[in-house]
Write a protein that holds these residues in place. Sequence first.
Motif, PDB file in Angstrom:
ATOM      1  N   GLN A 241       0.815  -1.203   0.000  1.00 26.01           N
ATOM      2  CA  GLN A 241       0.000   0.000   0.000  1.00 26.01           C
ATOM      3  C   GLN A 241       0.857   1.265   0.000  1.00 26.01           C
ATOM      4  OE1 GLN A 241      -2.996  -0.061   3.075  1.00 26.01           O
ATOM      5  NE2 GLN A 241      -3.665  -2.139   2.571  1.00 26.01           N
ATOM      6  N   GLU A 242       2.005   1.193   0.663  1.00 29.10           N
ATOM      7  CA  GLU A 242       2.896   2.355   0.721  1.00 29.10           C
ATOM      8  C   GLU A 242       3.479   2.685  -0.654  1.00 29.10           C
ATOM      9  OE1 GLU A 242       7.101   3.610   2.931  1.00 29.10           O
ATOM     10  OE2 GLU A 242       5.806   2.082   3.830  1.00 29.10           O
ATOM     11  N   ILE A 243       3.923   1.634  -1.373  1.00 31.01           N
ATOM     12  CA  ILE A 243       4.509   1.882  -2.690  1.00 31.01           C
ATOM     13  C   ILE A 243       3.435   2.333  -3.675  1.00 31.01           C
ATOM     14  CG2 ILE A 243       4.315  -0.470  -3.637  1.00 31.01           C
ATOM     15  CD1 ILE A 243       7.159  -0.110  -4.728  1.00 31.01           C
ATOM     16  N   ASN A 244       2.210   1.817  -3.535  1.00 33.13           N
ATOM     17  CA  ASN A 244       1.115   2.261  -4.398  1.00 33.13           C
ATOM     18  C   ASN A 244       0.693   3.689  -4.074  1.00 33.13           C
ATOM     19  OD1 ASN A 244       1.107  -0.202  -5.672  1.00 33.13           O
ATOM     20  ND2 ASN A 244      -0.752  -0.976  -4.681  1.00 33.13           N
ATOM     21  N   ALA A 245       0.768   4.066  -2.792  1.00 33.04           N
ATOM     22  CA  ALA A 245       0.399   5.421  -2.385  1.00 33.04           C
ATOM     23  C   ALA A 245       1.344   6.471  -2.958  1.00 33.04           C
ATOM     24  CB  ALA A 245       0.370   5.523  -0.862  1.00 33.04           C
ATOM     25  N   ALA A 246       2.574   6.044  -3.286  1.00 33.62           N
ATOM     26  CA  ALA A 246       3.539   6.971  -3.897  1.00 33.62           C
ATOM     27  C   ALA A 246       3.212   7.236  -5.362  1.00 33.62           C
ATOM     28  CB  ALA A 246       4.952   6.404  -3.769  1.00 33.62           C
ATOM     29  N   ARG A 247       2.217   6.534  -5.897  1.00 28.44           N
ATOM     30  CA  ARG A 247       1.724   6.706  -7.264  1.00 28.44           C
ATOM     31  C   ARG A 247       2.843   6.643  -8.309  1.00 28.44           C
ATOM     32  NH1 ARG A 247      -0.794  12.116  -7.508  1.00 28.44           N
ATOM     33  NH2 ARG A 247      -1.460  11.460  -9.593  1.00 28.44           N
ATOM     34  N   THR A 256      -0.705   5.846 -13.936  1.00 28.72           N
ATOM     35  CA  THR A 256      -0.332   5.417 -12.593  1.00 28.72           C
ATOM     36  C   THR A 256      -0.305   3.896 -12.502  1.00 28.72           C
ATOM     37  OG1 THR A 256      -1.303   7.404 -11.646  1.00 28.72           O
ATOM     38  CG2 THR A 256      -0.918   5.564 -10.143  1.00 28.72           C
ATOM     39  N   LEU A 257       0.724   3.374 -11.836  1.00 23.30           N
ATOM     40  CA  LEU A 257       0.898   1.933 -11.685  1.00 23.30           C
ATOM     41  C   LEU A 257       0.568   1.512 -10.259  1.00 23.30           C
ATOM     42  CD1 LEU A 257       4.357   1.674 -13.500  1.00 23.30           C
ATOM     43  CD2 LEU A 257       2.077   1.432 -14.513  1.00 23.30           C
ATOM     44  N   ALA A 258       0.181   0.256 -10.078  1.00 21.00           N
ATOM     45  CA  ALA A 258      -0.152  -0.239  -8.745  1.00 21.00           C
ATOM     46  C   ALA A 258       0.014  -1.754  -8.690  1.00 21.00           C
ATOM     47  CB  ALA A 258      -1.590   0.130  -8.377  1.00 21.00           C
ATOM     48  N   PHE A 259       0.696  -2.208  -7.631  1.00 18.49           N
ATOM     49  CA  PHE A 259       0.801  -3.647  -7.415  1.00 18.49           C
ATOM     50  C   PHE A 259      -0.574  -4.184  -7.013  1.00 18.49           C
ATOM     51  CE2 PHE A 259       5.348  -2.777  -6.970  1.00 18.49           C
ATOM     52  CZ  PHE A 259       5.898  -3.876  -7.609  1.00 18.49           C
ATOM     53  N   PRO A 260      -1.012  -5.293  -7.616  1.00 17.89           N
ATOM     54  CA  PRO A 260      -2.325  -5.852  -7.255  1.00 17.89           C
ATOM     55  C   PRO A 260      -2.319  -6.383  -5.828  1.00 17.89           C
ATOM     56  CG  PRO A 260      -1.133  -7.356  -8.704  1.00 17.89           C
ATOM     57  CD  PRO A 260      -0.323  -6.097  -8.653  1.00 17.89           C
ATOM     58  N   SER A 261      -3.512  -6.590  -5.288  1.00 16.92           N
ATOM     59  CA  SER A 261      -3.611  -7.097  -3.922  1.00 16.92           C
ATOM     60  C   SER A 261      -2.974  -8.478  -3.836  1.00 16.92           C
ATOM     61  CB  SER A 261      -5.079  -7.172  -3.494  1.00 16.92           C
ATOM     62  OG  SER A 261      -5.751  -8.187  -4.213  1.00 16.92           O
ATOM     63  N   ILE A 262      -2.617  -8.849  -2.614  1.00 16.53           N
ATOM     64  CA  ILE A 262      -1.941 -10.117  -2.403  1.00 16.53           C
ATOM     65  C   ILE A 262      -2.806 -11.286  -2.859  1.00 16.53           C
ATOM     66  CG2 ILE A 262      -1.143 -11.669  -0.569  1.00 16.53           C
ATOM     67  CD1 ILE A 262       0.055  -9.271   0.841  1.00 16.53           C
ATOM     68  N   ASN A 263      -4.123 -11.132  -2.777  1.00 13.77           N
ATOM     69  CA  ASN A 263      -5.034 -12.206  -3.196  1.00 13.77           C
ATOM     70  C   ASN A 263      -5.120 -12.349  -4.710  1.00 13.77           C
ATOM     71  OD1 ASN A 263      -5.710 -12.818  -0.538  1.00 13.77           O
ATOM     72  ND2 ASN A 263      -7.300 -11.257  -0.486  1.00 13.77           N
ATOM     73  N   GLN A 264      -4.718 -11.296  -5.444  1.00 12.37           N
ATOM     74  CA  GLN A 264      -4.770 -11.318  -6.909  1.00 12.37           C
ATOM     75  C   GLN A 264      -3.356 -11.424  -7.467  1.00 12.37           C
ATOM     76  OE1 GLN A 264      -7.643 -11.305  -8.660  1.00 12.37           O
ATOM     77  NE2 GLN A 264      -8.801 -11.272  -6.752  1.00 12.37           N
ATOM     78  N   LYS A 265      -2.688 -12.559  -7.201  1.00 10.23           N
ATOM     79  CA  LYS A 265      -1.294 -12.673  -7.606  1.00 10.23           C
ATOM     80  C   LYS A 265      -1.056 -13.608  -8.785  1.00 10.23           C
ATOM     81  CE  LYS A 265      -0.292 -15.939  -3.832  1.00 10.23           C
ATOM     82  NZ  LYS A 265      -1.403 -15.747  -2.925  1.00 10.23           N
ATOM     83  N   ASP A 266      -2.133 -13.933  -9.507  1.00 10.62           N
ATOM     84  CA  ASP A 266      -1.990 -14.831 -10.655  1.00 10.62           C
ATOM     85  C   ASP A 266      -2.438 -14.202 -11.971  1.00 10.62           C
ATOM     86  OD1 ASP A 266      -1.013 -16.987  -9.122  1.00 10.62           O
ATOM     87  OD2 ASP A 266      -3.048 -17.458  -8.466  1.00 10.62           O
ATOM     88  N   PRO A 273       2.613  -2.965 -12.637  1.00 13.16           N
ATOM     89  CA  PRO A 273       3.908  -2.516 -13.160  1.00 13.16           C
ATOM     90  C   PRO A 273       4.638  -3.639 -13.902  1.00 13.16           C
ATOM     91  CG  PRO A 273       4.013  -2.818 -10.777  1.00 13.16           C
ATOM     92  CD  PRO A 273       2.591  -3.022 -11.165  1.00 13.16           C
ATOM     93  N   TRP A 274       5.304  -3.267 -14.972  1.00 12.21           N
ATOM     94  CA  TRP A 274       6.171  -4.159 -15.730  1.00 12.21           C
ATOM     95  C   TRP A 274       7.578  -3.591 -15.669  1.00 12.21           C
ATOM     96  CZ3 TRP A 274       4.681  -8.088 -19.646  1.00 12.21           C
ATOM     97  CH2 TRP A 274       3.338  -8.454 -19.563  1.00 12.21           C
ATOM     98  N   ALA A 275       8.580  -4.432 -15.912  1.00  8.76           N
ATOM     99  CA  ALA A 275       9.958  -3.937 -15.837  1.00  8.76           C
ATOM    100  C   ALA A 275      10.829  -4.576 -16.902  1.00  8.76           C
ATOM    101  CB  ALA A 275      10.546  -4.203 -14.454  1.00  8.76           C
ATOM    102  N   TYR A 276      11.800  -3.793 -17.342  1.00  6.53           N
ATOM    103  CA  TYR A 276      12.881  -4.302 -18.191  1.00  6.53           C
ATOM    104  C   TYR A 276      13.954  -4.812 -17.232  1.00  6.53           C
ATOM    105  CZ  TYR A 276      10.681  -2.017 -22.184  1.00  6.53           C
ATOM    106  OH  TYR A 276       9.790  -1.647 -23.162  1.00  6.53           O
ATOM    107  N   LEU A 277      14.165  -6.125 -17.227  1.00  4.03           N
ATOM    108  CA  LEU A 277      15.009  -6.725 -16.195  1.00  4.03           C
ATOM    109  C   LEU A 277      16.503  -6.522 -16.420  1.00  4.03           C
ATOM    110  CD1 LEU A 277      13.085 -10.039 -15.462  1.00  4.03           C
ATOM    111  CD2 LEU A 277      12.967  -7.846 -14.269  1.00  4.03           C
ATOM    112  N   SER A 278      16.897  -6.052 -17.603  1.00  2.57           N
ATOM    113  CA  SER A 278      18.313  -5.778 -17.825  1.00  2.57           C
ATOM    114  C   SER A 278      18.736  -4.458 -17.200  1.00  2.57           C
ATOM    115  CB  SER A 278      18.640  -5.767 -19.327  1.00  2.57           C
ATOM    116  OG  SER A 278      18.497  -7.065 -19.872  1.00  2.57           O
TER     117      SER A 278
END
Length: 386
Positions: A241-247, A256-266, A273-278
């Motif tokens: 919630q803290e990282i999502n609150a930082a918008r 704006t990006l937001a990590f889904p709730s812990i129950n919606q992890k599939d 959010p998506w990331a370029y892992l390199s």
Amino acid sequence: MFAPGSEEPCAPSKEPRKYGELVVLGYNGALPNGDRGRRKSRFALYKRSKANGVKPSTVHVITTPQASKVGRSTESPIDFVVTDTISGSQNNDETQITQSTISRFACRIVCDRSAPYTARIFAAGFDSSKNIFLGEKAAKWKNPDGHMDGLTTNGVLVMHPKGGFTEESKPGIWREISVCGDVYTLRETRSAQQRGKLVENETNVLQDGSLIDLCGATLLWRTADGLFHTPTQKHIEALRQEINAARPQCPVGLNTLAFPSINQKDVVEEKQPWAYLSCGHVHGYHNWGHRSDTEANERECPMCRTVGPYVPLWLGCEAGFYVDAGPPTHAFTPCGHVCSEKSAKYWSLIPLPHGTHAFHAACPFCATQLIGEQNFVKLIFQGPVD
């Protein structure tokens, strides 16, 4: 299958003594279709109302093992059932395991009933007839004291980290545990007939952070004291919630990006959010950046032109895998599971058994083999522009 020496009690009148917990690597807080009965992603060991310790008895050699009764996961002595872990997104009940490599009665954990409540691990477990059954191909021998000893067919391996389960810990050496609890060096391959060398100065005592490999599933042992200093599910939810609150925003689309709730992890959500892992740059999902000379899931980052995997980010929800309570700032590569920097560094250095004699680091949340220069990347979020 797994038969520890303590079980979760039913509706106790007084809070029982908790010895510790076993957490199965590769599951992010729960089994894909939910924890059910004795089949779950973590198992708490409590003090039983009555001790059920064992002592050596008669040894029988069966000439026709096919005719003997073989244990199944439904038998009452088994407290905790684990199945072969399939790495990554294939980890679900629909995935068919053609032949499990985990012994039906894989191992036992016996806990002292008085302080300091030492937990010890032994290979093989008891069936409903209160017998230990070793397969026809399992290594067996008689010790100098006259007691029979042996190994399960594919072995029970244990690794104790040096320095406990903290950000300062270093990987220990993988060993094999016998039926009597003695410690041996590894066999040439998991199912080799010849046992390794006896390691006399090491014991089968589990410590916080010990890893137990059953040749198909790996478990993490957390002591009650270690769990007391570990972040909880509520803490991880607060960090989300803290990282999502930082918008955080997509630097290109400015959404704006937001990590889904812990129950919606599939299921990937629209704001995920998506990331370029390199390089670690975090974006929203987009469909550009493909290059003809790269792999299907590789893209060119529009921020720095680095080419690499482009994946959705998932918050690591299993609190038992965290070595500290730091913010989720780093992602494992190539799966995209996010956790604290110290937790990412810890797991990136742990060699986990793979196959008959290989070892490699893997994400604890999904069991995917890690790749890249460091096996993880620091994430670069862009804050809101308003």
